[in-house]
Design an enzyme around this catalytic site. Structure first.
Site, short mmCIF file in Angstrom:
data_model
loop_
_atom_site.label_atom_id
_atom_site.label_comp_id
_atom_site.label_asym_id
_atom_site.label_seq_id
_atom_site.Cartn_x
_atom_site.Cartn_y
_atom_site.Cartn_z
N HIS A 1 0.82 -1.21 0.00
CA HIS A 1 0.00 0.00 0.00
C HIS A 1 0.86 1.26 0.00
O HIS A 1 2.02 1.25 0.40
CB HIS A 1 -0.93 0.00 1.21
N GLU B 1 -2.10 -7.40 7.39
CA GLU B 1 -0.86 -7.15 8.11
C GLU B 1 -0.88 -7.95 9.42
O GLU B 1 -1.87 -8.61 9.76
CB GLU B 1 -0.75 -5.65 8.39
#
Length: 278
Positions: free
Chosen positions: A16, A128
């Site tokens: 990202h 994550e």
């Protein structure tokens, strides 16, 4: 000699773009523990990085090849995914649902169309590190759906985030095992050119599982940390086949410059007694 390639697909891995947690964590690693960074969104610089990567995937021809976009179900990854691989700005009168509505995450961005782009699906496997850091906790799926109407959330079992625990941080080995489950799931997909928009820790610990039978320099290259909005193309193939070099489509990320320290680094920097339990 006949070489039989049984299964092979191109994985376009993307971290990202810069999130607000990256900026605050660069100033003070304890910021990763701040509730104010819950489900961190992209910064203005992060959106600039998205725009640059979008130009790259179009210029390199990747945009026309990708058959599926998989995204972690967090705000920063979904913003990155639709910004890079989505359609153009939504125009009044379009009869297709938008990938992202206007101004999601205080972005100031126009709505993004789902026209002339691959399907998008959200997958929990590629999140994550789970736990402790509020920036890594997701919102409920029922909150996301009105914001990202054309993303398919059907593979996510629970509306609320039941995976994230306030007092337990997922260990590196656990994350690596989850990453391998994700890779094994990818083999079941019919698509052969897939973009995956995910996170630094997930990419690092998953890719560390590969390259053990290669030269150390190759092993190091495969497993190094991704910069914000970096793209790497990798051919995943069974051991009976031979891959090709897709390096021409790689993109270095972090352009323009900005801090991109992974939130997982906070655990290593916390003083004794403040480290989160594994």
């Amino acid at each position: 000699m006949l070489v039989l390639v049984l299964v092979c697909f191109l994985c376009i891995a993307v971290r990202h773009a810069q999130g607000i947690h990256n900026v605050e964590g660069e100033k003070d690693y304890k910021a990763y523990l701040s509730p104010e960074l819950f489900d961190a969104h992209l910064t203005p610089l992060g959106w600039n990085q998205v725009d640059n990567l979008r130009k790259h995937v179009n210029a390199s021809g990747l945009a026309k090849k990708i058959e599926l976009v998989i995204t972690s179900p967090l705000l920063r990854t979904m913003q990155t995914a639709v910004g890079v691989f989505g359609g153009d700005k939504l125009i009044d009168g379009m009869k297709v649902p938008p990938l992202m509505v206007e101004n999601v995450g205080n972005s100031g961005r126009s709505a993004i169309s789902s026209l002339d782009c691959p399907p998008f699906i959200a997958v929990e496997y590629c999140r994550e590190h789970l736990g402790v850091h509020p920036c890594d906790k997701r919102r409920s799926i029922s909150q996301y759906q009105p914001l990202f109407p054309a993303i398919d959330f059907s593979l996510i079992e629970n509306d609320e985030d039941l995976l994230w625990k306030a007092d337990i941080r997922e260990g590196n080995d656990e994350l690596a095992a989850r990453g391998m489950k994700f890779i094994n799931w990818l083999w079941t997909r019919k698509e052969k050119e897939i973009a995956v928009v995910t996170h630094s820790g997930f990419l690092f610990h998953t890719l560390q599982q590969f390259g053990n039978d290669c030269h150390p320099l190759i092993k190091d290259e495969v497993g190094k940390h991704f910069a914000n909005c970096e793209l790497r193309s990798m051919v995943l193939i069974d051991r009976s086949g031979a891959g090709s070099d897709p390096a021409v489509t790689n993109y270095p990320g972090k352009i323009p410059q900005g801090p991109d320290v992974p939130s997982e680094d906070a655990d290593d920097k916390l003083p004794d007694g403040e480290a989160s339990s594994k």
